[in-house]
Design an enzyme around this catalytic site. Structure first.
Site, PDB file in Angstrom:
ATOM      1  N   ASP A 313     -31.924  11.618  34.327  1.00  0.00           N
ATOM      2  CA  ASP A 313     -31.476  10.562  33.431  1.00  0.00           C
ATOM      3  C   ASP A 313     -31.392   9.281  34.273  1.00  0.00           C
ATOM      4  O   ASP A 313     -31.599   9.292  35.489  1.00  0.00           O
ATOM      5  CB  ASP A 313     -30.142  10.928  32.761  1.00  0.00           C
ATOM      6  CG  ASP A 313     -29.926  10.119  31.488  1.00  0.00           C
ATOM      7  OD1 ASP A 313     -30.584   9.081  31.325  1.00  0.00           O
ATOM      8  OD2 ASP A 313     -29.085  10.517  30.655  1.00  0.00           O
TER       9      ASP A 313
HETATM   10  C1  BGC Z   1     -29.512   8.000  28.442  1.00  0.00           C
HETATM   11  C2  BGC Z   1     -30.669   8.889  28.039  1.00  0.00           C
HETATM   12  C3  BGC Z   1     -31.913   8.065  27.824  1.00  0.00           C
HETATM   13  C4  BGC Z   1     -32.201   7.246  29.072  1.00  0.00           C
HETATM   14  C5  BGC Z   1     -33.454   6.394  28.949  1.00  0.00           C
HETATM   15  C6  BGC Z   1     -29.895   7.068  29.579  1.00  0.00           C
HETATM   16  O1  BGC Z   1     -28.903   6.148  29.853  1.00  0.00           O
HETATM   17  O2  BGC Z   1     -28.431   8.808  28.840  1.00  0.00           O
HETATM   18  O3  BGC Z   1     -30.335   9.619  26.892  1.00  0.00           O
HETATM   19  O4  BGC Z   1     -32.986   8.892  27.517  1.00  0.00           O
HETATM   20  O5  BGC Z   1     -31.100   6.396  29.321  1.00  0.00           O
HETATM   21  O6  BGC Z   1     -33.276   5.331  28.109  1.00  0.00           O
END
Ligand code: BGC
Length: 771
Positions: A313
């Site tokens: 993430d």
């Molecule tokens: C979120 C994810 C997301 C990623 C990309 C993160 O902050 O937790 O769910 O896919 O950002 O945008």
């Protein structure tokens, strides 16, 4: 004509064998190409493939974190990223705004062209975006109800259809990869991402998760099809189980709970062919999941046999050092994560730090070359599967159905099936169309609140800029009964420019005065849009101002119909008793206003069912899956009234404008051997005057279990049916041994002889499982 079923079955199976043989050949071909490519690549090139950067990094701007408008790619930054560092993946929009399909096409094809020029092996870039309820960052795309509403609709076919449209519209913008579906369990109403889930039940999450993967990737998971995209199941594993209820804070969870509740949906979606997976940004039992070899390698890759790519993430490798302090510096953080099983780092900004450190670590022998090869092999396989080597771009002109009426209808249908009628005192609903209504509340006239976050911008705050063509609740009600019959006064508003949760009284007295001249008050309360850390919450009660508005309106003596438009169940127990009707709209998307008005005025008979337990009090937020000790009953000598289980609304609740009667619950065996299946059937009759849809839920209880205290009950099957007035249907379910087993303390599955109960609505029967 006599139909030869045997022959048909035979030819179907021949076709099936042919297709799977074909798929195997294709895979063997991909594997060969990947191995050949791997042999030619340098360490630096391989590390580049493992690197994912944000679009802002390569766009012109003052810094890496934001971009100038209109967006333009920065040639020097691109040369550095794709030429010097061989970066293999880009994500997100830039400038935190949605783009047209034409702009997406222009940007991504330019990225592919530049990176291909720089890349000796012509490895294409894989571009990813969070397309969580439609093509999130694409202007004009079809926005669907958020997952929590999709779960309320309990209609897997609709979920699959919506996902297929999302894939199509995503490809229309030249994007081949989404970070979804969300397979986390929404068990904690305090959590800021509950609405991104399919709710609190593992079975619903598994079923709808598979439907979504099928829609996005195709039933055959052939993502080379230019109308399909690769999924990224997220967030592996048990992301929402924090003790604090706040995002990215520690969880403490037992091995049996992890496997019993959180693992099944991921396992089912992996078995359905999902190509990639994203890791939980949190910390379980003291260890950040991004540094957990047991979770990422032992469990995910070895035990579940996941062959796809594992992406972090956002910034979660540097978080191992900078936030969680389990590494003493950035380099150690990279070592921990890659050795734990991470294949691609969503860096997303300081990619040089990640790349330089990883190259160094391999040279020092602290990360093995085989680990790098394994990671890059997985990444290349996904790129080949997406057919990006041969066809790196998909062009909007080939997607004529983008944003079409046909697609919008599916979004409307989903919203119409999701909206959940929770209270209908004296049959106040449906409303007549010849009445005067007051529409009020902070959610009455906002497209932003109907959609929630991940809509045109991360936090959803840009939604109103892109949604002039769709109706807010107010507009939809005006269309339904004529503008002249509708008075609108906000009463309370979300403060523009303030933090999302800041509210102000906005003509509250005027609203109360207007109520007196109306027949009915439609009070639209809930939440503004939010997600992740900005959505962390200190108080689960609905805000003081909204509560005051509700009480004052009820005080006028006019009937109040409360519409809830919220991402998580905010407590309403301070005024719920004063409301005549209550309708939960969740985050129903761009057509939610229309669907809601149709429910309120009776054009649609509501059929949504709560995908979570609606709590009554802040210290009583347990889900329907809980242990017997959490359900002490007054009659059985509980110590006091507050020791009981008494939520505001139960999981699965949802009324209709007609009535259903359940009868004839039948099981085909009273004694069941361990290897046998159990057939259960029940008859449902529509005893009212309207056609309606009903969700039949089948629960079981294991009455005694030796390793772990059994749950009070568990959902095992559901089916949505439609019945005309007077019509009856018999619904049959087949339970198998897996439905009757549970996970023991050691993490192993146990099937234990003993007594069980089967429950459908208020009907019950018992059987005994024998050796
Ligand atoms: C979120 C994810 C997301 C990623 C990309 C993160 O902050 O937790 O769910 O896919 O950002 O945008």
């Amino acid at each position: 004509m006599k139909i030869d079923f045997k022959r048909i079955a035979l030819s179907v199976s021949v076709v099936f064998v042919f297709i799977s043989a074909n798929a195997q050949m294709k895979q063997a071909d991909i594997d060969k190409k990947v191995e050949a490519l791997l042999r030619q690549m340098t360490l630096e090139e391989k590390v580049g493939q493992m690197t994912q950067i944000a679009l802002d990094v390569i766009c012109k701007g003052n810094d890496r974190y934001s971009s100038f408008t209109p967006l333009t790619l920065d040639a020097a930054e691109m040369k550095k990223a794709f030429g010097d560092y061989h970066v293999g993946s880009v994500l997100n929009t830039a400038g935190n705004r949605a783009l047209t399909t034409a702009k997406w096409y222009e940007l991504i094809s330019e990225i592919q062209k530049t990176s291909s020029k720089q890349n000796v092996h012509k490895v294409p870039v894989i571009y990813g975006v969070d397309e969580v309820h439609g093509a999130t960052y694409t202007a004009g795309a079809t926005m669907f109800p958020q997952q929590i509403a999709q779960a309320a609709a309990r209609n897997p076919l609709l979920v699959e259809k919506a996902a297929a449209i999302t894939a199509y519209e995503t490809r229309a913008g030249n994007i081949p990869w989404t970070f979804g579906p969300v397979l986390d369990l929404g068990m904690d109403p305090r959590f800021s991402r509950m609405w991104e889930t399919f709710g609190e039940d593992p079975y619903i999450t598994s079923t709808l998760g598979v439907a979504m993967v099928n829609g996005l990737e195709g039933k055959d998971a052939n993502v080379g099809n230019p109308e399909k995209i690769a999924t990224s199941l997220k967030h592996f594993l048990a992301y929402h189980t924090t003790v604090s209820g706040k995002d990215r804070t520690p969880s403490y969870i037992s091995e049996d709970a992890l496997r019993e509740y959180h693992l099944p949906a991921f396992k089912a979606a992996i078995d359905a062919g999902a190509h990639t997976i994203m890791v939980n940004s949190g910390i379980i039992n003291g260890v950040p999941v991004h540094a957990s070899y047991p979770i990422l390698t032992k469990l995910l890759k070895e035990e579940l046999g996941f062959k796809g790519l594992v992406v972090t993430d956002w910034a979660d490798i540097e978080n191992l050092y900078r936030r969680d302090r389990i590494a003493a510096n950035d380099k150690e953080a990279v070592m921990l994560a890659i050795n734990a099983g991470i294949d691609m780092s969503m860096v997303p900004y300081k990619y040089e730090v990640f790349c330089d450190n990883l190259i160094q670590l391999v040279k020092e022998g602290k990360v093995k070359q085989e680990r790098i090869d394994d990671a890059v092999r997985r990444i290349l396989k996904v790129k080949y599967a997406l057919n990006l080597f041969d066809k790196p771009n998909t062009n909007p002109k080939d997607y004529p159905k983008f944003g079409s009426k046909e697609f919008e209808k599916v979004s409307y249908d989903m919203a119409a099936e999701a909206i959940t009628l929770l209270k209908n005192e004296g049959n106040i609903l449906p409303l007549k169309k010849n009445i005067k209504v007051l529409v009020t509340g902070p959610n009455a006239n906002s497209m932003r609140t109907l959609n929630g976050a991940w809509t045109y911008s991360w936090q959803g705050d840009a939604a109103d800029e892109y949604t002039a063509n769709y109706n807010t609740i107010l507009e939809a009600v005006q269309n339904e009964i004529g503008k002249a019959n509708v008075t609108y006064v906000p009463g309370v508003s979300y403060k523009a420019g303030g933090h999302y949760f800041e509210e102000l009284a906005d003509k509250m007295d005027e609203a109360i005065a207007a109520a007196k001249n109306s027949d009915v008050i439609i009070l639209c309360l809930g939440e503004n849009s939010y997600v992740e850390k900005p959505g962390d919450l200190n108080d689960l009660y609905l805000s003081d101002l909204q509560t005051e508005l509700a009480k004052k309106l009820a005080g006028t003596g006019k009937p109040v119909v409360l519409v809830l438009n919220e991402g998580r169940p905010r407590l309403i127990s301070r005024f719920e008793q004063d409301m005549k009707g209550i309708v939960q709209a969740y985050l129903p998307g761009n057509f939610g206003g229309n669907a809601l008005a149709d429910v309120l005025f009776g054009d649609v008979n509501p059929s949504g069912k709560l995908p979570y337990t609606y709590p009554r009090f802040p210290n009583a937020t347990i889900s329907y899956i809980h242990k017997p000790s959490e359900e002490q009953k007054k009659a059985e000598g509980a110590y006091n009234y507050e020791a009981d289980y008494n939520p505001q609304y139960l999981f699965g609740e949802g009324l209709s404008y007609t009535t259903f009667v359940y009868s004839n619950l039948t099981i085909d065996k009273k004694q069941l051997k361990k290897r046998e299946n159990l057939n259960v059937s029940v008859t449902v009759t529509n005893t009212g005057k309207r056609t309606g849809k009903e969700v039949v839920h089948l629960f079981t209880s294991d009455l005694y279990a030796s390793s772990v205290t059994p749950d009070v009950k568990r959902l095992r099957r559901f089916e949505k049916i439609e019945l005309a007035p007077g019509e009856s249907k018999t619904v049959s379910f087949e339970l198998n041994p897996a439905d009757l087993s549970y996970t023991g303390r050691d993490g192993k599955t146990i099937l234990e002889a003993g007594d069980f109960e089967v429950m459908v609505e208020k009907l019950k029967d018992t059987f005994t499982l024998i050796e």
